[in-house]
Design a protein around this motif. Sequence first.
Motif, PDB file in Angstrom:
ATOM      1  N   THR A   3      -7.338  12.395  -2.940  1.00 59.06           N
ATOM      2  CA  THR A   3      -7.761  12.734  -1.598  1.00 59.06           C
ATOM      3  C   THR A   3      -8.493  11.541  -1.039  1.00 59.06           C
ATOM      4  O   THR A   3      -9.265  10.883  -1.728  1.00 59.06           O
ATOM      5  N   ALA A   4      -8.250  11.241   0.201  1.00 56.91           N
ATOM      6  CA  ALA A   4      -8.963  10.157   0.871  1.00 56.91           C
ATOM      7  C   ALA A   4      -9.264  10.627   2.273  1.00 56.91           C
ATOM      8  O   ALA A   4      -8.410  10.568   3.165  1.00 56.91           O
ATOM      9  N   GLU A  34      -0.284   5.228   1.953  1.00 62.93           N
ATOM     10  CA  GLU A  34      -0.750   5.211   0.568  1.00 62.93           C
ATOM     11  C   GLU A  34      -1.385   3.867   0.219  1.00 62.93           C
ATOM     12  O   GLU A  34      -2.458   3.789  -0.381  1.00 62.93           O
ATOM     13  N   GLU A  35      -0.706   2.785   0.582  1.00 63.67           N
ATOM     14  CA  GLU A  35      -1.197   1.452   0.244  1.00 63.67           C
ATOM     15  C   GLU A  35      -2.487   1.117   0.975  1.00 63.67           C
ATOM     16  O   GLU A  35      -3.324   0.362   0.475  1.00 63.67           O
ATOM     17  N   THR A  40      -5.458   3.075  -6.324  1.00 63.99           N
ATOM     18  CA  THR A  40      -4.711   3.424  -7.545  1.00 63.99           C
ATOM     19  C   THR A  40      -4.026   4.766  -7.327  1.00 63.99           C
ATOM     20  O   THR A  40      -4.220   5.426  -6.303  1.00 63.99           O
ATOM     21  N   ASP A  41      -3.229   5.189  -8.304  1.00 62.59           N
ATOM     22  CA  ASP A  41      -2.570   6.502  -8.282  1.00 62.59           C
ATOM     23  C   ASP A  41      -1.754   6.711  -7.005  1.00 62.59           C
ATOM     24  O   ASP A  41      -1.744   7.802  -6.427  1.00 62.59           O
ATOM     25  N   ARG A  42      -1.063   5.678  -6.557  1.00 67.24           N
ATOM     26  CA  ARG A  42      -0.292   5.795  -5.316  1.00 67.24           C
ATOM     27  C   ARG A  42       1.035   6.501  -5.543  1.00 67.24           C
ATOM     28  O   ARG A  42       1.663   6.354  -6.588  1.00 67.24           O
ATOM     29  N   ASP A 151      -8.301   4.710 -12.760  1.00 66.74           N
ATOM     30  CA  ASP A 151      -9.483   3.875 -12.978  1.00 66.74           C
ATOM     31  C   ASP A 151     -10.506   4.555 -13.882  1.00 66.74           C
ATOM     32  O   ASP A 151     -11.663   4.144 -13.952  1.00 66.74           O
ATOM     33  N   HIS A 152     -10.083   5.646 -14.564  1.00 64.46           N
ATOM     34  CA  HIS A 152     -10.882   6.395 -15.538  1.00 64.46           C
ATOM     35  C   HIS A 152     -11.953   7.274 -14.904  1.00 64.46           C
ATOM     36  O   HIS A 152     -12.825   7.806 -15.614  1.00 64.46           O
ATOM     37  N   SER A 153     -11.901   7.449 -13.610  1.00 65.85           N
ATOM     38  CA  SER A 153     -12.831   8.366 -12.965  1.00 65.85           C
ATOM     39  C   SER A 153     -12.485   9.803 -13.330  1.00 65.85           C
ATOM     40  O   SER A 153     -11.320  10.152 -13.536  1.00 65.85           O
TER      41      SER A 153
END
Length: 383
Positions: A3-4, A34-35, A40-42, A151-153
Amino acid sequence: MGTAITLRASSRRMPAVSLRPAEAADVPALVALEETVFETDRISARSFREFLRSDSAVVKVAMLDDEVAGYAIVLFRRNTSVARVYSIATAPFARGQRIGEQLMLALEGCATERDAMFMRLEVRPDNHAALALYKRLGYREFGRFLDYYADHSDALRLEKSLLSHAPTIARQVPYYPQSTEFTCGPAAMMMALAGIGVPVEFSKRFEISLWRQSTTIFMTSGPGGCEPVGMAVTFARMGYKTSVYVSRTGPLFLDSVRTPWKQDVMKTVQEDFLEQARSLGVKIRRQPLSLKGLRQALKRGATAIVLVSAYRMYHERSPHWILAYDCDDHFVFAHDPWVDPDNYEVAVSKAAVAIPIEEFERMSVYGKSRLRAAVIVEPIEPR
């Protein structure tokens, strides 16, 4: 997924935002979004096209001044009451237009049209704008995935009931997804033990060990699956009180195996399980487990491993085991151990699924013989 969303107060007049289903022509703009939004995770162009073709996905785009200003994807799974928000994003130029909120409400409308009763999603703990939006819309946190994103979040798990009166479930049972295509039974067995208070270390080694002890050797193709008496015998040998409900006599699942010598091996294995069950005092009731019986078992703290039709759920001709751990007047609450990565599933979409009672009754039947089977594992008695 991701989510962004960024929310900003704006005093200027907001241009009109329109929502519509995404089309193939939107894919380049979606990839560009997306870009721009995600590091990440695109989602790739190929994946966007697969979503657009899929009957189990809905992609909505928000248009602002003839430009794609945002999108959202919701995924559905046959015979479950949970819809999952896979991804949602708002373009930087469109921030402050409440596009994220409009997209979320549109997805909820799609979910309601498809008879979904719950919406779930994952979000980063540091995405404060998205979390504020979801909270305002009525979503609640019910769990966390560790090391979820590239990114390990971590990811927070959020849920919203689309019902006017959400069922209250006090019982919580840990979830474990099967690690192979043929170990739904052992995965359900592990969860069943955890559900009755056994301290279980969820591991592939334990999963395979249970499979080796409970398998019928052969299935339609590949390694064999578990049958009810075999699972009950394994529980009994471990010292747990268990019982079996099965609607017919004789060896089970032979109609899924055509080779005579394989059928003979299956008969021998199942006859041995029956002898072990008798010596261990396992009760075998030659009748289907009624809904009343299921309710009574779950009410006293037992768990139930229930045979369901994989064809009805996944269009695959094989038996499948799920764990039922709670029930009210409207739903059976269950863990389905099968997580299908090819359909973009994650464990959140298969854990704690509320299955309407009518649908549960339809799906808990297997094959032409209308086989119904369940294994009850009783709670540990205090010492």
